[in-house]
Design a protein around this motif. Structure first.
Motif, PDB file in Angstrom:
ATOM      1  N   ALA A   1      62.440  43.300  54.675  1.00 56.27           N
ATOM      2  CA  ALA A   1      63.810  42.871  54.952  1.00 56.27           C
ATOM      3  C   ALA A   1      63.930  41.938  56.156  1.00 56.27           C
ATOM      4  O   ALA A   1      64.647  40.931  56.090  1.00 56.27           O
ATOM      5  CB  ALA A   1      64.717  44.089  55.128  1.00 56.27           C
TER       6      ALA A   1
ATOM      7  N   PHE B   1      63.459  38.102  55.403  1.00 60.47           N
ATOM      8  CA  PHE B   1      64.222  37.451  54.344  1.00 60.47           C
ATOM      9  C   PHE B   1      64.743  36.088  54.786  1.00 60.47           C
ATOM     10  O   PHE B   1      64.602  35.083  54.065  1.00 60.47           O
ATOM     11  CB  PHE B   1      65.378  38.359  53.915  1.00 60.47           C
ATOM     12  N   GLU B   2      65.340  36.021  55.958  1.00 60.56           N
ATOM     13  CA  GLU B   2      65.866  34.745  56.445  1.00 60.56           C
ATOM     14  C   GLU B   2      64.746  33.740  56.708  1.00 60.56           C
ATOM     15  O   GLU B   2      64.922  32.533  56.513  1.00 60.56           O
ATOM     16  CB  GLU B   2      66.691  34.965  57.706  1.00 60.56           C
TER      17      GLU B   2
ATOM     18  N   TYR C   1      64.302  43.925  50.157  1.00 56.59           N
ATOM     19  CA  TYR C   1      65.136  42.963  50.879  1.00 56.59           C
ATOM     20  C   TYR C   1      66.610  43.345  50.847  1.00 56.59           C
ATOM     21  O   TYR C   1      67.456  42.558  51.281  1.00 56.59           O
ATOM     22  CB  TYR C   1      64.973  41.575  50.268  1.00 56.59           C
TER      23      TYR C   1
ATOM     24  N   ASN D   1      71.160  40.474  54.850  1.00 55.05           N
ATOM     25  CA  ASN D   1      70.395  39.523  54.049  1.00 55.05           C
ATOM     26  C   ASN D   1      71.260  38.863  52.986  1.00 55.05           C
ATOM     27  O   ASN D   1      71.132  37.658  52.719  1.00 55.05           O
ATOM     28  CB  ASN D   1      69.206  40.229  53.396  1.00 55.05           C
TER      29      ASN D   1
END
Length: 213
Positions: A104, A107-108, A128, A133
């Motif tokens: 997680a 994710f960006e 994720y 997110n």
């Protein structure tokens, strides 16, 4: 040379004198309690007589495992490849972390790396799944297709299950990467070399046809 040999002979005589006093002690312990001037000029080839570890004789100092994308996970001491693929399942961007890292938080990072292409949909598994997110994807103009966890609140009634089936493409992409032994076994010691091998293998997977004369 004569002076060094005499020093060694004196040391051996001292050991013979002390041996009856303490039968069970090892030679290493006796040498640790000997005076330092008795070792001047002595060059015993047995490295086990050294009272402490010495520095490595090399141009580069010994580096640790920090910043080498290695970490302890359930699968052992491994490296995790965070990757994203196109609709065909070909890896177009990736990032390396230790095996203990969660999905997680990256994710960006996966949204921002890779070729300058604006996707319409981003598909990810429950690893994720988080409110942040999904908000990060929408702020970039991308529709998130990430299943909700069982303990999440305010889950919508609709979920794009048909689009989510396309997530199997990236699993197939990872399967192609794992055919390369140097990637499956993490044969490279440093993160830089391992990143290069993964990039090279991903490039080979992108080349579907090779024309030869």
């Amino acid at each position: 040379m004569a002076r060094a040999a005499g020093t060694v002979r004196t040391l051996k005589q001292r050991l013979e004198t002390l041996r009856p006093l303490e039968q069970g002690r090892r030679i290493r312990g006796l040498l640790r309690h000997a005076r330092l001037h008795e070792f001047v000029g002595a060059s015993d080839p047995d490295v086990r007589f050294n009272d402490r570890a010495r520095a490595r004789i090399s141009r580069r100092s010994q580096r640790g495992q920090d910043a080498q994308a290695l970490g302890r996970s359930r699968g052992g001491f491994t490296t995790k490849i965070h990757a994203k693929s196109d609709a065909s399942g070909d890896i177009i961007a990736f990032d390396l972390t230790g095996g203990e890292a969660a999905d997680a938080p990256h994710f960006e990072t996966l949204l921002d790396i890779g070729p300058d292409i604006q996707p319409r949909v981003v598909i990810g598994d429950k690893g994720y799944a988080s409110k942040d997110n999904r908000a990060a994807a929408r702020s970039r103009g991308v529709a998130p297709v990430i299943p909700y966890k069982a303990n999440e609140k305010n889950k919508p009634a609709f979920f794009a299950r048909t689009l989510y089936k396309a997530r199997s493409r990236i699993e197939q992409g990872f399967g192609r990467l794992k055919r390369f032994k140097r990637i499956a076994l993490r044969c490279e010691k440093t993160a830089r070399n391992f990143r290069s091998i993964v990039s090279f293998a991903a490039g080979l997977c992108l080349i579907k046809f090779v024309h030869t004369a």
